[in-house]
Write a protein that holds these residues in place. Structure first.
Motif, PDB file in Angstrom:
ATOM      1  N   TRP A  96       0.852  -1.193   0.000  1.00  0.00           N
ATOM      2  CA  TRP A  96       0.000   0.000   0.000  1.00  0.00           C
ATOM      3  C   TRP A  96       0.883   1.236   0.000  1.00  0.00           C
ATOM      4  CZ3 TRP A  96      -0.456   4.296   3.094  1.00  0.00           C
ATOM      5  CH2 TRP A  96      -1.614   5.071   2.948  1.00  0.00           C
ATOM      6  N   ARG A  97       0.447   2.274  -0.681  1.00  0.00           N
ATOM      7  CA  ARG A  97       1.171   3.543  -0.661  1.00  0.00           C
ATOM      8  C   ARG A  97       0.182   4.702  -0.680  1.00  0.00           C
ATOM      9  NH1 ARG A  97       4.238   2.766  -6.473  1.00  0.00           N
ATOM     10  NH2 ARG A  97       2.473   1.915  -7.618  1.00  0.00           N
ATOM     11  N   PRO A  98       0.529   5.804  -0.032  1.00  0.00           N
ATOM     12  CA  PRO A  98      -0.360   6.967   0.055  1.00  0.00           C
ATOM     13  C   PRO A  98      -0.278   7.831  -1.194  1.00  0.00           C
ATOM     14  CG  PRO A  98       1.642   7.415   1.244  1.00  0.00           C
ATOM     15  CD  PRO A  98       1.771   6.007   0.737  1.00  0.00           C
ATOM     16  N   GLY A  99      -1.233   8.732  -1.311  1.00  0.00           N
ATOM     17  CA  GLY A  99      -1.179   9.698  -2.388  1.00  0.00           C
ATOM     18  C   GLY A  99      -2.481   9.877  -3.146  1.00  0.00           C
ATOM     19  N   ARG A 100      -3.566   9.205  -2.710  1.00  0.00           N
ATOM     20  CA  ARG A 100      -4.853   9.355  -3.403  1.00  0.00           C
ATOM     21  C   ARG A 100      -5.443  10.733  -3.112  1.00  0.00           C
ATOM     22  NH1 ARG A 100      -3.578   4.839  -1.445  1.00  0.00           N
ATOM     23  NH2 ARG A 100      -3.760   2.891  -2.625  1.00  0.00           N
ATOM     24  N   ILE A 101      -6.011  11.355  -4.136  1.00  0.00           N
ATOM     25  CA  ILE A 101      -6.630  12.669  -4.008  1.00  0.00           C
ATOM     26  C   ILE A 101      -8.138  12.500  -4.062  1.00  0.00           C
ATOM     27  CG2 ILE A 101      -6.892  14.949  -5.052  1.00  0.00           C
ATOM     28  CD1 ILE A 101      -4.052  14.603  -6.185  1.00  0.00           C
ATOM     29  N   ASP A 102      -8.846  13.078  -3.116  1.00  0.00           N
ATOM     30  CA  ASP A 102     -10.298  12.929  -3.072  1.00  0.00           C
ATOM     31  C   ASP A 102     -10.977  13.706  -4.208  1.00  0.00           C
ATOM     32  OD1 ASP A 102     -10.225  11.291  -0.854  1.00  0.00           O
ATOM     33  OD2 ASP A 102     -10.345  12.967   0.555  1.00  0.00           O
ATOM     34  N   GLY A 103     -12.103  13.138  -4.660  1.00  0.00           N
ATOM     35  CA  GLY A 103     -12.855  13.760  -5.740  1.00  0.00           C
ATOM     36  C   GLY A 103     -14.004  14.603  -5.226  1.00  0.00           C
TER      37      GLY A 103
END
Length: 222
Positions: free
Chosen positions: A56-63
């Motif tokens: 797992w890695r971070p970095g998702r941007i919310d829509g």
């Protein structure tokens, strides 16, 4: 899934319970995106319940609400093999990956007041194991006679259930060969499930958007 109408889609029924629990964590750590929080929560839950360690890695941007997806893009438990292929092929998954991801039904149960279906898939719905696959092959499954939607129950105890989509995995020749592999070899399923769900969690996210260049493994080395 935070926004209507996506949060109200039939396939998401009941998930407001989990979203509510996770909201408390979000309030404590407001800097983390919902995308990262929910996927990290899934990774940690699977590991805590005896499952594999998932990269797992971070970095998702919310829509935004305007980006909510249309209904009908998630698996429908009342459907069969071709429906599963239509859903998952669109996302780039193979038959083997479809079966591997389906093994997550080792966890949890259906609630009649949510999906309409009722009952657990395995005798230990809080443990990640390959029991789902073993039971699919070894138990005798019969159609349940009740006033709810079409589902199967095990003939022996009548306490377990399978959805039509689950049972299609042993009715379809190509799906069944992977069910047989995973029923015999839990380590192999853990390996394939870990890869497939990591791909699912990162689906549609540009690689350059992730903070880390390499995935993290919770509880292990980077």
């Amino acid at each position: 899934m935070r926004f209507e109408p996506e949060s109200l889609h039939g396939a998401n029924a009941g998930l407001q319970v989990a979203r509510g629990i996770m909201e408390g964590i979000k309030q404590e750590f407001p800097w983390i995106s919902y995308g990262d929080l929910w996927t990290l929560g899934g990774v940690c839950a699977i590991q805590e319940m005896g499952g594999p360690k998932i990269p797992w890695r971070p970095g998702r941007i919310d829509g935004f609400a305007s980006q909510a997806t249309p209904d009908g893009r998630l698996p429908d438990g009342a459907q069969g093999a071709q429906h599963l292929r239509n859903i998952f092929y669109r996302m780039g998954f193979s038959d083997q990956e479809i079966v591997a991801l389906s093994g997550a039904h080792a966890l949890g149960r259906c609630h009649r007041d949510r999906s309409g279906f009722d009952g657990p898939w395995t005798f230990s719905p809080v443990t990640v194991s390959n029991e789902y696959f073993r039971l699919l092959l070894e138990e005798k499954w019969v159609w349940r006679k009740w006033d709810g939607p079409k589902q199967l129950q095990d003939k022996t105890t009548k306490t377990l259930m399978m959805l039509p989509s689950d049972y299609s995995l042993v009715e379809d020749k190509n799906f069944k060969k992977y069910v047989q592999v995973y029923a015999k070899d839990q380590d192999k399923w853990f390996e394939d499930f870990s890869k497939a769900i990591s791909t699912l969690f990162e689906l549609g996210v540009p690689r350059t958007q992730f903070v880390a260049s390499e995935p993290w493994v919770m509880g292990g080395e980077e």
